[in-house]
Design a protein around this motif. Structure first.
Motif, PDB file in Angstrom:
ATOM      1  N   LEU A 238       0.829  -1.203   0.000  1.00  0.00           N
ATOM      2  CA  LEU A 238       0.000   0.000   0.000  1.00  0.00           C
ATOM      3  C   LEU A 238       0.864   1.255   0.000  1.00  0.00           C
ATOM      4  O   LEU A 238       2.021   1.240   0.446  1.00  0.00           O
ATOM      5  N   GLN A 239       0.300   2.343  -0.500  1.00  0.00           N
ATOM      6  CA  GLN A 239       0.958   3.633  -0.375  1.00  0.00           C
ATOM      7  C   GLN A 239       0.965   4.045   1.101  1.00  0.00           C
ATOM      8  O   GLN A 239       0.144   3.581   1.896  1.00  0.00           O
ATOM      9  N   ASN A 240       1.869   4.918   1.462  1.00  0.00           N
ATOM     10  CA  ASN A 240       2.078   5.261   2.874  1.00  0.00           C
ATOM     11  C   ASN A 240       0.838   5.802   3.565  1.00  0.00           C
ATOM     12  O   ASN A 240       0.631   5.565   4.761  1.00  0.00           O
ATOM     13  N   THR A 241       0.012   6.527   2.839  1.00  0.00           N
ATOM     14  CA  THR A 241      -1.156   7.168   3.454  1.00  0.00           C
ATOM     15  C   THR A 241      -2.426   6.327   3.352  1.00  0.00           C
ATOM     16  O   THR A 241      -3.479   6.741   3.823  1.00  0.00           O
TER      17      THR A 241
ATOM     18  N   VAL B 229      -8.270  -0.959   3.592  1.00  0.00           N
ATOM     19  CA  VAL B 229      -8.489  -1.082   2.144  1.00  0.00           C
ATOM     20  C   VAL B 229      -8.365  -2.535   1.695  1.00  0.00           C
ATOM     21  O   VAL B 229      -8.995  -2.950   0.708  1.00  0.00           O
ATOM     22  N   ILE B 230      -7.577  -3.336   2.409  1.00  0.00           N
ATOM     23  CA  ILE B 230      -7.389  -4.742   2.043  1.00  0.00           C
ATOM     24  C   ILE B 230      -8.741  -5.462   1.999  1.00  0.00           C
ATOM     25  O   ILE B 230      -9.033  -6.225   1.070  1.00  0.00           O
ATOM     26  N   ASP B 231      -9.582  -5.220   2.996  1.00  0.00           N
ATOM     27  CA  ASP B 231     -10.907  -5.856   3.024  1.00  0.00           C
ATOM     28  C   ASP B 231     -11.763  -5.396   1.852  1.00  0.00           C
ATOM     29  O   ASP B 231     -12.525  -6.191   1.281  1.00  0.00           O
ATOM     30  N   GLU B 232     -11.650  -4.119   1.500  1.00  0.00           N
ATOM     31  CA  GLU B 232     -12.406  -3.597   0.354  1.00  0.00           C
ATOM     32  C   GLU B 232     -11.928  -4.245  -0.944  1.00  0.00           C
ATOM     33  O   GLU B 232     -12.733  -4.545  -1.831  1.00  0.00           O
ATOM     34  N   LEU B 233     -10.630  -4.472  -1.047  1.00  0.00           N
ATOM     35  CA  LEU B 233     -10.092  -5.116  -2.251  1.00  0.00           C
ATOM     36  C   LEU B 233     -10.601  -6.551  -2.366  1.00  0.00           C
ATOM     37  O   LEU B 233     -10.933  -7.016  -3.462  1.00  0.00           O
ATOM     38  N   LYS B 234     -10.676  -7.249  -1.239  1.00  0.00           N
ATOM     39  CA  LYS B 234     -11.188  -8.621  -1.255  1.00  0.00           C
ATOM     40  C   LYS B 234     -12.636  -8.665  -1.722  1.00  0.00           C
ATOM     41  O   LYS B 234     -12.994  -9.444  -2.614  1.00  0.00           O
TER      42      LYS B 234
ATOM     43  N   GLN C  76      -5.415  -3.668  -8.274  1.00  0.00           N
ATOM     44  CA  GLN C  76      -4.613  -2.465  -8.471  1.00  0.00           C
ATOM     45  C   GLN C  76      -5.521  -1.238  -8.500  1.00  0.00           C
ATOM     46  O   GLN C  76      -5.835  -0.676  -9.540  1.00  0.00           O
ATOM     47  N   LYS C  77      -5.964  -0.828  -7.311  1.00  0.00           N
ATOM     48  CA  LYS C  77      -6.882   0.288  -7.177  1.00  0.00           C
ATOM     49  C   LYS C  77      -6.173   1.486  -6.555  1.00  0.00           C
ATOM     50  O   LYS C  77      -4.991   1.416  -6.187  1.00  0.00           O
ATOM     51  N   SER C  78      -6.896   2.570  -6.418  1.00  0.00           N
ATOM     52  CA  SER C  78      -6.347   3.772  -5.817  1.00  0.00           C
ATOM     53  C   SER C  78      -5.827   3.475  -4.410  1.00  0.00           C
ATOM     54  O   SER C  78      -6.524   2.844  -3.601  1.00  0.00           O
TER      55      SER C  78
ATOM     56  N   VAL D 192      -3.142   1.647  -3.822  1.00  0.00           N
ATOM     57  CA  VAL D 192      -2.312   0.443  -3.887  1.00  0.00           C
ATOM     58  C   VAL D 192      -1.028   0.765  -4.646  1.00  0.00           C
ATOM     59  O   VAL D 192      -1.059   1.267  -5.769  1.00  0.00           O
ATOM     60  N   TYR D 193       0.106   0.463  -4.025  1.00  0.00           N
ATOM     61  CA  TYR D 193       1.406   0.738  -4.651  1.00  0.00           C
ATOM     62  C   TYR D 193       1.825  -0.400  -5.582  1.00  0.00           C
ATOM     63  O   TYR D 193       2.307  -0.173  -6.687  1.00  0.00           O
ATOM     64  N   GLU D 194       1.626  -1.645  -5.132  1.00  0.00           N
ATOM     65  CA  GLU D 194       2.072  -2.794  -5.933  1.00  0.00           C
ATOM     66  C   GLU D 194       1.231  -4.027  -5.595  1.00  0.00           C
ATOM     67  O   GLU D 194       0.820  -4.205  -4.447  1.00  0.00           O
ATOM     68  N   VAL D 195       0.988  -4.857  -6.604  1.00  0.00           N
ATOM     69  CA  VAL D 195       0.264  -6.120  -6.436  1.00  0.00           C
ATOM     70  C   VAL D 195       1.165  -7.263  -6.896  1.00  0.00           C
ATOM     71  O   VAL D 195       1.725  -7.212  -7.999  1.00  0.00           O
ATOM     72  N   ASN D 196       1.272  -8.276  -6.078  1.00  0.00           N
ATOM     73  CA  ASN D 196       2.053  -9.458  -6.438  1.00  0.00           C
ATOM     74  C   ASN D 196       1.152 -10.690  -6.345  1.00  0.00           C
ATOM     75  O   ASN D 196       0.729 -11.084  -5.255  1.00  0.00           O
TER      76      ASN D 196
END
Length: 281
Positions: free
Chosen positions: A203-206, A211-216, A243-245, A247-251
């Motif tokens: 995630l980005q620093n701020t 947000v992880i739960d929202e992504l799921k 890869q939403k607002s 989010v810095y990186e997805v692996n």
């Protein structure tokens, strides 16, 4: 371009006029000046009451043109809703099922028109299968594993009886007016493929960790909407959903390669593991 026509990859119909109130106002002013040039200096004054009258008349004309646009859309399958869509369905001999929403009904009408051209085609069997239980059926795929055999794979929505739905489809596609004489039509339930999904998120620093739960939940929702029969599972698609607002990186850890899904198969998430793996800039 409208949202519906983006889905169909069609431009908006030429018959639907793009309205511009300022153009209507200016056209009225120019016409008045053409009829009487003495009005040119008068109309240059913002306080001139005649300008207010022109604007009011242009507004009424814009409303009239808008109503004409709406009437045109009511007669087009891509735009019609409610009772207007019911009348289009009646024209094609296809009534709306009780409780059926506009989008599902619109798709059935579209498929009926395709199916009516050729008996025994994929569209022909697919349309008649869905019509057997439009509320219960999520997807249908038609293929022919061997010569003379038509396989009708049915994906049933949650909350509906599988055996009852398959029986309705069996009766519909094997009726004398649907089944081609030389075809053997076999109705089967969709085969389920369990797919484990795992990924780490930076995630980005701020960005809050919540947000992880929202992504799921967002990934699950999009999966349920798009994963019909024969829908291949690709790591790139999963990555795009995550890869939403913020989010810095997805692996993506699972799946690591494309999972091929057959025409009679349906991919579901076996387990979902999305975890935080630090923060980026």
């Amino acid at each position: 371009m409208s949202e519906i026509n983006q889905t169909l990859n069609l431009p908006d119909p030429d018959i639907i006029e793009q309205l511009d109130a300022e153009q209507l106002i200016e056209a009225r002013r120019q016409k008045l000046i053409e009829l009487n040039p003495d009005y040119q200096d008068v109309l240059a004054l913002e306080s001139e009451p005649l300008n207010i009258n022109i604007e009011a008349e242009a507004y009424r004309e814009a409303l009239l043109r808008l109503r004409i646009n709406e009437s045109v859309k009511a007669n087009l399958l891509a735009f019609a809703t409610g009772g207007d869509l019911d009348h289009l369905g009646d024209f094609y001999g296809l009534p709306r099922a009780d409780g059926e929403d506009d989008e599902s009904y619109r798709q059935r009408i579209r498929e009926r028109t395709k199916a009516s051209s050729t008996a025994g085609s994929i569209a022909h069997y697919r349309s008649r299968a869905i019509e057997a239980a439009p509320l219960a059926i999520r997807d249908v795929r038609i293929d022919s594993p061997e010569g003379g055999l038509v396989r009708v794979s049915v994906l049933v929505r949650h909350g509906f009886d599988l055996d009852e739905t398959l029986a309705k489809v069996e009766q519909a596609v094997n009726s004398d007016e649907v089944r081609v004489l030389t075809d053997t039509v076999n109705v089967v339930s969709a085969e389920t493929i369990q797919v484990p999904v795992a990924a780490t998120i930076v995630l980005q620093n701020t960005t809050p960790e919540a947000v992880i739960d929202e992504l799921k939940s967002g990934l699950v929702k999009q999966w349920e909407q798009q994963a019909g029969l024969g829908w291949d599972v690709t790591p790139s698609w999963i990555s795009a959903q995550l890869q939403k607002s913020g989010v810095y990186e997805v692996n993506i850890l699972e799946p690591t390669q494309v999972i091929q899904v057959g025409a009679n198969q349906h991919a579901v998430i076996e387990k979902l593991d999305i975890s935080l793996n630090g923060r980026g800039y």
